[in-house]
Design a protein around this motif. Structure first.
Motif, PDB file in Angstrom:
ATOM      1  N   UNK A 125       1.052  -1.033  -0.036  1.00 17.78           N
ATOM      2  CA  UNK A 125       0.090   0.097  -0.126  1.00 17.78           C
ATOM      3  C   UNK A 125       0.953   1.291   0.187  1.00 17.78           C
ATOM      4  N   UNK A 126       0.165   2.543  -0.204  1.00 18.13           N
ATOM      5  CA  UNK A 126       1.075   3.657  -0.368  1.00 18.13           C
ATOM      6  C   UNK A 126       1.707   3.819   1.272  1.00 18.13           C
ATOM      7  N   UNK A 127       0.742   3.638   2.163  1.00 20.32           N
ATOM      8  CA  UNK A 127       1.159   3.601   3.535  1.00 20.32           C
ATOM      9  C   UNK A 127       2.646   3.055   3.836  1.00 20.32           C
TER      10      UNK A 127
END
Length: 377
Positions: free
Chosen positions: A23-25
């Motif tokens: 994920x981007x996180x």
């Protein structure tokens, strides 16, 4: 047909088993919050005779009056502690050591942040948040050294970068401690090491173990990891110190009214990423002379480009409160700058409140048979 079947099988395998999704996180920086910044720039320059001179600036938001110049003679016995505070590794210094020390470690009240030995090996401790070293087992405790004491260990036992590369894993186990002065981080450091022949490496922690990188730039700042900085340098293939005074855009001829346009390609920020690129530029193009005293002065001019005055940048330390308590800010500044002549055994230290450098040499301490520590003020 057989090759095609194997290729299809490989693609199918990668599609089902060997693909990692993030994920981007997960991609975002996971730096610690609420910890005082701790930035440093370290680099080397050479004179016309290829003698090596090491410059380093230490940036903190606190620490005035905490640093000392500490000297350990050849034959000094170091005794470190293990994670359970039992006796760790004891060793005898093969070389005299001179360092700027600060009490950031509960296990080492004179933690060496910067230093060199009389064989011409030098190091800098710079902050780089990273996962800690793998926990030691009790049978490793007798040979253990806190990672914050890495610098004094290598200066006491090694004379060159090649010796360090060959022996850093022999007879010693480093461990990560929780440093209260740095918000409980577990020795969030990496190290630059140099010798008087120009040897240069960076030591970092990755996957719980030490990793040693050859460092042809002779430069180190802070995070991200050292390989990231090297990769980022590819974005600056256009760097040169040759001025482009005359140019033409379309039919318009242009001429610079002044000099200095070459540095316009450099990052303007004082971040670790910006400073790394600037340090590579300044160290690569530093003026080289025959006279060691003049070369130290040239190094001083280079390091002036990394001097950070108070209040030029501020970071929010605590937000304003509803009861009217104003927000609090912290400002990072250059606590001290060190210039080291690796061949002649000289260290020059300039504190934030001083215009001039204090000079320390191995020669002045040669009659001392025990540790000497001088508060820098």
């Amino acid at each position: 047909m057989e090759k095609e079947r194997n290729l299809n099988k490989s693609i199918e395998s990668n599609s089902t088993n060997n693909v990692a999704f993030k994920s981007f996180e997960e991609l975002q920086y996971k730096g610690e919050n609420g910890v005082a910044p701790f930035a440093c720039t370290t680099l080397i320059v050479k004179d016309k005779n290829n003698n090596v001179y090491h410059g380093r600036g230490m940036e903190l938001t606190f620490g005035e009056g905490l640093s000392s110049l500490t000297y350990y003679p050849k034959g000094y016995v170091f005794q470190h502690l293990a994670p359970d505070q039992s006796k760790g590794l004891q060793y005898t210094a093969k070389y005299a050591v001179m360092a700027v020390t600060t009490p950031i470690s509960a296990f080492d009240p004179k933690c060496a942040m910067e230093g060199f030995n009389d064989a011409g090996l030098a190091f800098s401790l710079n902050m780089m948040p990273a996962p800690p070293l793998k926990d030691l087992t009790p049978d490793q405790y007798p040979n253990s050294v806190p990672f914050a004491s890495f610098g004094e260990y290598i200066l006491a036992v090694f004379a060159t970068v090649e010796e360090l590369k060959a022996g850093i894993t022999q007879g010693v186990n480093f461990w990560s401690e929780s440093l209260q002065m740095l918000g409980g981080l577990k020795t969030p450091f990496h190290f630059a090491v140099y010798d008087k022949t120009g040897g240069s490496v960076v030591i970092e922690v990755k996957n719980g173990a030490l990793i040693v990188y050859d460092n042809p730039t002779g430069v180190m700042t802070n995070g991200p990891e050292f390989p990231w900085h090297i990769e980022n340098l590819n974005n600056y293939s256009h760097m040169t110190n040759i001025e482009t005074v005359v140019g033409q855009v379309g039919d318009v001829k242009l001429r610079q009214p002044d000099s200095g346009i070459a540095t316009s390609v450099l990052p303007s920020s004082a971040t670790s990423v910006g400073r790394f690129v600037k340090a590579v530029y300044y160290s690569a193009f530093a003026n080289r002379v025959d006279n060691p005293d003049v070369q130290l002065a040239e190094l001083g001019h280079v390091m002036n480009n990394f001097d950070r005055p108070k209040n030029i940048t501020k970071e929010l330390a605590a937000p304003a409160k509803e009861d009217g308590t104003p927000a609090k800010y912290m400002t990072e500044f250059t606590l001290w700058v060190v210039l080291t002549d690796l061949s002649r055994g000289e260290m020059h230290v300039r504190l934030y409140d001083s215009l001039n450098y204090q000079k320390f040499t191995f020669e002045q301490f040669k009659s001392n048979t025990d540790e000497v520590s001088i508060l820098l003020k």
